[in-house]
Design a protein around this motif. Sequence first.
Motif, PDB file in Angstrom:
ATOM      1  N   ILE B  63     -17.288 -48.005  26.697  1.00  9.16           N
ATOM      2  CA  ILE B  63     -18.628 -47.462  26.464  1.00  9.16           C
ATOM      3  C   ILE B  63     -18.827 -47.419  24.953  1.00  9.16           C
ATOM      4  CG2 ILE B  63     -20.195 -45.507  26.765  1.00  9.16           C
ATOM      5  CD1 ILE B  63     -18.543 -44.630  29.166  1.00  9.16           C
ATOM      6  N   THR B  79     -20.051 -38.645  26.955  1.00 11.28           N
ATOM      7  CA  THR B  79     -19.392 -39.373  28.045  1.00 11.28           C
ATOM      8  C   THR B  79     -18.284 -38.491  28.614  1.00 11.28           C
ATOM      9  OG1 THR B  79     -17.713 -40.339  26.625  1.00 11.28           O
ATOM     10  CG2 THR B  79     -19.788 -41.566  26.829  1.00 11.28           C
ATOM     11  N   ALA B 115     -23.309 -41.617  31.125  1.00  6.87           N
ATOM     12  CA  ALA B 115     -23.392 -40.959  29.807  1.00  6.87           C
ATOM     13  C   ALA B 115     -24.725 -40.230  29.715  1.00  6.87           C
ATOM     14  CB  ALA B 115     -23.292 -41.988  28.685  1.00  6.87           C
TER      15      ALA B 115
END
Lengths: 163, 803
Positions: B63, B79, B115
């Motif tokens: 990510i 996250t 997220a």
Amino acid sequence: MKKTHITFTLNGQPVEVLVEPRELLVHVLREQLGQTGSHIGCETSHCGACTVDLDGRSLKACTLLAVQADGSDLLTVEGLAPGGELHAVQEGFVQEHGLQCGYCTPGMLIRAYRLLQENPNPTEAEIREGMSGNLCRCTGYQNIIKAVQYAAKKLAEGEVEAA
Amino acid sequence: MAATADTLERENKLEGIGCKRKRKEDGRFIQGKGSYVDDVKLPGMLFADFVRSPHAHARIKSIRKERALALPGVHAVLTADDLKPLNLHWMPTLAGDTQAVLADEKVAFQMQEVAMVVADDRYIAADATELVEVEYEELPAIVDPHKAMDADAPVIREDIAGKAEAGQGKREHPNHIFSWEVGDKDGTDRAFEAAEVTVAQEMVNQRVHPCPLETCGCVASFDKARGELTVYITSQAPHVVRTVVSMLSGVPESKVRIISPDIGGGFGNKVGVYPGYVVAIVASIVLGRPVKWIEDRTENLSTTAFARDYHMVGELAADKDGRIKAMRVNVLADHGAFNAHAQPTKWPAGFFSVCTGSYDIPYAHARVNGVYTNKAPGGVAYRCSFRVTEAVYVIERMIDVLAQKLGMDPAEIRLRNFVKKEQFPYQSALDWEYDSGDYETALRKVMEAVDYPALRKEQAEKRSRGELMGIGLCTFTEIVGAGPSKACDILGVGMFDSAEIRVHPTGSVIARMGTITQGQGHQTTYAQIIASELGIPSEEIQIEEGDTSTAPYGLGTYGSRSTPVGGAATAVAARKIRDKARKIAAHLLEVSENDLDWEVDRFKVKGVPGQEKTMKEVAWAAYNNVPEGMEMGLEAVDYYDPPNFTYPFGAYLCVVDIDKHTGETKVRRFYALDDCGTRINPMIIEGQIHGGLNEAFAVAMGQQLVFDEAGNILGNTLMDYFLPTFVETPHWELDHTVTPSPHHPIGAKGVAESPHVGGIPCFSNAVNDAFAHLGVTHVDMPHSAYNVWKTVHRLGLDKPSAA
């Protein structure tokens, strides 16, 4: 993003706001102008909780850009009882138990207000058709129909008295 | 005591129990002055939005937040890795499982929260979600629950793969959640072996969503200086949310304030605690600013709280005369990727075992297996008590299937099998004690009202002309009012509910409850209960709910529990006040308590006309002139732990006409008789029934969350997900009988969910009945025009040559 200056009449009062060109009318009404009566239920024009009356037409503010309202005459639920005296549609909803959670109610009222100007004496089928752009999850619609009929009758009586 | 004109007039003034009082709530709503969560605007407030998974099952390889964080106006991108140090990346569910708050290394359903972006406004937040770069490695997805326990099925929950249980008993496969059974299996098996007639039918209660018009959301506001957390939230259970938030965040419960303001409908969608709430709270604590998170409609339909997804096989054994000897049900329950259904803790299948319905069935056995699939978590009670819709559906469909096999009329077979009035309290084969009922009277009243024989005659004539007309019956029994704390708890908290009533010196009242209205009209109806109990006009009684800092602890509003539990607490608390008031009145009148009669709004000395004290006079005295040794004031609290559930029931009838070329089904008539015991406000009851019937119509005739084989959710906007409009919604005809609950202080049973529970099988029975003469035993819901057309087409009825 560069902002655009727009002006319109909201519930009888002139307003000026700076908006992004992409900003939706319902967000400007709710978040900039503090008029939280119009609600957001679907963002796709289906539910009608955001219905406003723009230049004499029922429109869904969740899919209108605020810039499209520039120069318009706009009525929301907050403007239905300008002198403090309830409009016949508002009274009808209370008398006929036309609301429960209240979330769809502002859109229903604004739509009913316009419907009764388009058709002052609607049949049940005409009310069902004329209100079908507004969804309600609580009432099963039956009492809303009665509420609109109540308002139609009251408005007609008012006309007679005024004549 | 004979009612005089005077007492009647005083009673009418109270607007108490039985009065069609107009609603107290309406004034603000009709002026656009409601206060819903999205209306809350706090200084410095930020907006949160989710980055969600495009895949149903995938490993997260990386990510990258940099581009999102670089966007002006973005304050944070959170996250699972950010939540890990706080141990908040997973959270407990109400069902004993855990759920990823933000996806931890993998995603297990499409649209899962990966997220959260926090930004200055909702537009920037939405822009930034597009800039978060997530790299996925796709995994095969399980969509069909029947394949979840295959030997080679991919493991959905690697986090618990090795665990022998996941909070609700033994597991037999990594994708298995629980197996739950109830009843006398051997006795049932023997009854089936010995039976003259048996029937079996597969049926599905399709995956649906409650879809209230207002989606879920919250505004979390952490005050760093005071260490206090305030959360405005769309919750049907604010006190439980406070307990969960305190447990998760470590903020003491006394410093957490949960406010459920006006709620735009709940229908079960707003019972649970969702990742959006948790991350918004964390973001507010971290950033020291209020954070608003509001889901859009697509997020709502895709992630928070689906209902049903029960894949059932129902079986009945009977004799040739249609007397049912035994019932067997096997269920495969699709719970999605996390077991986050909202049932009382000890009930993995809720009260599904009420599936013997309104019938006196000697033997029964039910088994439910829960499995994981790559779909959103949930399994909530959509306008019903826990899994009662599924239970009522299976018995009400099966009894029609049995009638069809025996060539018997669906009304006749019901009349032959009803639990009889004199059998109450009735102990069911699956161990419920039904409190009261009179099923036969209810059905006969409906049959008479609609002229049932004439309808059957008309149907026979239409059938002979090749036309399709269906008559559906449903004679349901609900189980609501959870519940006795010995049987029901949520996270260890017993399912009592509460009322705190204060009578002020001038005789007006403020009362606070542990429940929370979402349109049911509590501000109106609770006041009516107090008015009748205390003799104080409803108009002078203020009802408040939903703020944990002021209301007593309660378990909230769902499963039709407000009237059965909260309403009982209200009546009992009011009676405690009246008991004290009687002592004060006796003191003022200088007589013994036993010399007083209570009459509407006052205590009167027996046999001495004119010697009396009104409740208002007593209220004043409570603050300046009480008997020696008594404490001042006039207030009471009650935490009501119900001795039993309540069992509302009803008899419904539906008539449909089907267009055999388009499959379009027109509901010509719907007649609903409900018995909810004592009726507090008939106007509100009728409104609740209209609404419940419409939600039943929605489920039976169109609602379904559909997935493709890859686990993509199809139809998660209101373009595709069916909410009936004014046009297709039928006209409702209502009726009632009154069979009070013997154990409830005012005899009330709860009503708002009965029409949903009873309505669904009634519509479905009507559509199935339209094809019964052609040998069709069962067609699954939803009975949309397309699905009905498929039946018509399969039977060749749409051919131009067909009569």
